[in-house]
Each structure stands twice: as C-alpha cells, then as structure tokens.
Enzyme design. Structure first.
Site, PDB file in Angstrom:
ATOM      1  N   ASP A  27       0.833  -1.197   0.000  1.00 37.45           N
ATOM      2  CA  ASP A  27       0.000   0.000   0.000  1.00 37.45           C
ATOM      3  C   ASP A  27       0.872   1.253   0.000  1.00 37.45           C
ATOM      4  O   ASP A  27       1.659   1.463   0.919  1.00 37.45           O
ATOM      5  CB  ASP A  27      -0.906  -0.002   1.235  1.00 37.45           C
ATOM      6  CG  ASP A  27      -1.834   1.204   1.283  1.00 37.45           C
ATOM      7  OD1 ASP A  27      -2.972   1.076   0.802  1.00 37.45           O
ATOM      8  OD2 ASP A  27      -1.415   2.269   1.785  1.00 37.45           O
ATOM      9  N   TYR A  30       2.579   9.956  -0.219  1.00 37.05           N
ATOM     10  CA  TYR A  30       3.682   9.401   0.559  1.00 37.05           C
ATOM     11  C   TYR A  30       5.029   9.741  -0.064  1.00 37.05           C
ATOM     12  O   TYR A  30       6.060   9.664   0.616  1.00 37.05           O
ATOM     13  CB  TYR A  30       3.566   7.882   0.681  1.00 37.05           C
ATOM     14  CG  TYR A  30       2.316   7.368   1.344  1.00 37.05           C
ATOM     15  CD1 TYR A  30       1.426   8.221   2.001  1.00 37.05           C
ATOM     16  CD2 TYR A  30       2.011   6.013   1.313  1.00 37.05           C
ATOM     17  CE1 TYR A  30       0.275   7.733   2.593  1.00 37.05           C
ATOM     18  CE2 TYR A  30       0.868   5.518   1.912  1.00 37.05           C
ATOM     19  CZ  TYR A  30      -0.012   6.377   2.544  1.00 37.05           C
ATOM     20  OH  TYR A  30      -1.142   5.885   3.123  1.00 37.05           O
ATOM     21  N   LYS A  40      -2.943   5.967  -4.254  1.00 34.80           N
ATOM     22  CA  LYS A  40      -4.060   6.865  -3.927  1.00 34.80           C
ATOM     23  C   LYS A  40      -3.900   8.233  -4.580  1.00 34.80           C
ATOM     24  O   LYS A  40      -2.780   8.713  -4.775  1.00 34.80           O
ATOM     25  CB  LYS A  40      -4.162   7.046  -2.402  1.00 34.80           C
ATOM     26  CG  LYS A  40      -4.148   5.752  -1.623  1.00 34.80           C
ATOM     27  CD  LYS A  40      -4.175   5.996  -0.118  1.00 34.80           C
ATOM     28  CE  LYS A  40      -3.886   4.722   0.651  1.00 34.80           C
ATOM     29  NZ  LYS A  40      -2.466   4.358   0.633  1.00 34.80           N
ATOM     30  N   HIS A  50      -7.833   9.569  -1.686  1.00 35.50           N
ATOM     31  CA  HIS A  50      -7.175   9.542  -0.381  1.00 35.50           C
ATOM     32  C   HIS A  50      -7.954  10.298   0.695  1.00 35.50           C
ATOM     33  O   HIS A  50      -7.939   9.912   1.867  1.00 35.50           O
ATOM     34  CB  HIS A  50      -5.782  10.156  -0.534  1.00 35.50           C
ATOM     35  CG  HIS A  50      -4.794   9.711   0.487  1.00 35.50           C
ATOM     36  ND1 HIS A  50      -3.435   9.690   0.252  1.00 35.50           N
ATOM     37  CD2 HIS A  50      -4.943   9.265   1.757  1.00 35.50           C
ATOM     38  CE1 HIS A  50      -2.805   9.252   1.334  1.00 35.50           C
ATOM     39  NE2 HIS A  50      -3.694   8.998   2.260  1.00 35.50           N
TER      40      HIS A  50
END
Length: 288
Positions: free
Chosen positions: A53, A58, A83, A116
């Site tokens: 994931d 990120y 996402k 997200h």
C-alpha cells in the site's frame, strides 16, 4: 468471527467485484523515499507480504515500484494500491495524476486506486463535485483495466452518500483509521452494509498501542508481541490491517498472525481500549 487459524499472508478477502485482496497489507505511510522505502518493501515481499500500500502523497511510489520490480515475484501475484491526493481532485486532474502514479510505480496497472481524502481544505466549497469528477475518471480507469478495483479513504457516511448520487460503480474499499482506540463502528457498519471492505491504516495507533499495559498483558500471556495481538484482533473484526515498519525483524513478526487465537476474554480487553490512544481526524476540519 471468522476462523483465521489456517490462514496466511497470501489468503484473501473478496471485494464486491470478485477481485481477491490479501488479508494483510504492508503499509508505507511515513516511509521515506529512497533506500528506506525500497528496502522495507523488498523485505516485506521477501517475508511473504503480497499486498503493498502506497500513495502519491507518501512520495515513495518510485522506490516502492523499484522494489516490486526487483523482488522476483510475478506482478500478477502482488496486489498494489496507490491513492489520489488532494491537489488532483476533479476529472481531468485525476486522469493525469493516475498516469503519473503508474509511471512512478513502473506498472501497467494497479490493483486498487483510492481517493485519499474526501474534503480537502482548498476544495471545501466544491468537494462533492470534485469527488464526483474524480470518481468518474476512476470508473473509466477501472473499466479500462488499469485499476482492478477502486475505492476511497477517510470517507465518512455523508461523503459516501454524496458519492453514491453520481457513482455508477460503488467504492469497493474504504481505508480508515481503525484500531482498538477508534473502531468507527457506525461507519464500519455502513460500509459492510454496502459491501465496502474496511481497511485499517494505523492499526497499531501509530505506535501508541505499545504504551497500553492491558494489551501487553494479553501479549505476554500468549507469548506474542503487542503488534501481533492487535493485528490479529483487527483480522477478527473483519478489517484488513496495513501495518508499517522499516525494520526487517518487525516486518516479519507483523506477518506471523495465523498460529494463535484470541479468546473472548482477550478480545474483550482489547475492545475496552476505546479512546485510549487517539481517534480519527474529522476530514471536514482537517487543515489540508
């Protein structure tokens, strides 16, 4: 509760569209891009995780993608999630952002693509329309086979109900802050009613669970780690936990969840931790 005694990291839940998703995912939130994200992801795949994931926000999609490529595991045997971030809500923006994520990951498709966040601060006056546009783009990506499943993250009931007004395909997943401190019971029940799988990010309360003596007592009794006990509890609740670590030994340990059971008394202790170490952030009030 479903019996997980004979299960493993390669066992799966079945999403609403019959896609199989491994019951535990390896989370990469707060894992720095570069060598750290690369090595952690590689270590996770080596340890048997088949569900990875990540997210545009990120900032580590490239390192995660490189680890996937270097792992030696066939692409079809891995389940990869990324996402859409807040800057890219809207139809055209989502199409472009998805293409960027695919390129960074070095993949032809992802297994799951999520919105997200439902209500970014900069779009608060038009969040519903922007989500509808993003979802239309995601439905097209899904129908084209570039995402095997689509879903959302941090959506509360009001955000889901609004999305349902225009969605042709319902979300298959809602990724949420879920752990013994905050089980978001009403939302989880709503998701279950609509055949939306509840994924649990921060299943260990971003590490705060380790300071809770009640859980340590259960772990000591079972000769298991605190993390193992809480991740097993998450599975018993029907959640899909996404534990994160950058330490190989802990990555391995966090996947060893299938050789013990929690008794009713053990479960009751963990169930009693509501509010002990935080709760989910209200997406309508977040400062981003």
């Amino acid at each position: 509760m479903e019996d997980f005694k004979t299960m493993s990291l390669t066992d799966t839940y079945t999403l609403a569209n019959d896609v199989k998703i491994p019951v535990v995912g390896f989370g990469t939130w707060q894992t720095p891009d570069g060598d750290v994200a690369y090595q952690a992801t590689l270590d996770a795949i080596k340890a048997g995780y088949r569900h990875i994931d990540t997210a545009a926000a990120y900032g580590n999609e490239e390192s995660v993608g490189k680890a996937i490529a270097d792992s030696g595991v066939a692409r079809e045997d891995l389940f990869v999630t990324t996402k859409l971030w807040n800057d890219d809500h809207g139809y055209e923006e989502t199409k472009a952002a998805f293409a960027v994520s695919l390129k960074k990951l070095g993949l032809d498709y992802v297994d799951l693509y999520l919105i997200h966040w439902p209500n970014p601060k900069a779009l608060r006056s038009e969040w519903a329309a922007r989500n509808a546009g993003s979802w239309r783009a995601m439905e097209e990506v899904y129908n084209a086979g570039q995402a095997k499943a689509i879903g959302v993250s941090n959506f509360q009931i009001e955000h889901l109900e609004e999305l349902f007004k225009t969605a042709v395909i319902k979300p298959m997943v809602n990724q949420l802050f879920l752990n013994p401190s905050d089980v978001q019971a009403e939302l989880v029940a709503f998701d279950n009613e609509h055949n939306i799988l509840n994924e649990a990010y921060s299943p260990l309360g971003t590490g705060r669970i380790f300071d809770v003596p009640e859980v340590k007592a259960v772990a000591d009794k079972l000769n298991k780690s605190v993390a193992q006990v809480v991740l097993r509890w998450s599975l018993d609740k029907g959640f899909l936990p996404l534990p994160k670590s950058t330490h190989e030994a802990r990555i391995i340990e966090n996947g060893e969840l299938f050789d013990f059971v929690l008794s009713a008394d053990d479960t009751a202790v963990i169930d009693g931790l509501t509010g002990k170490f935080g709760s989910h952030l209200n997406p309508n009030e977040a400062e981003f």
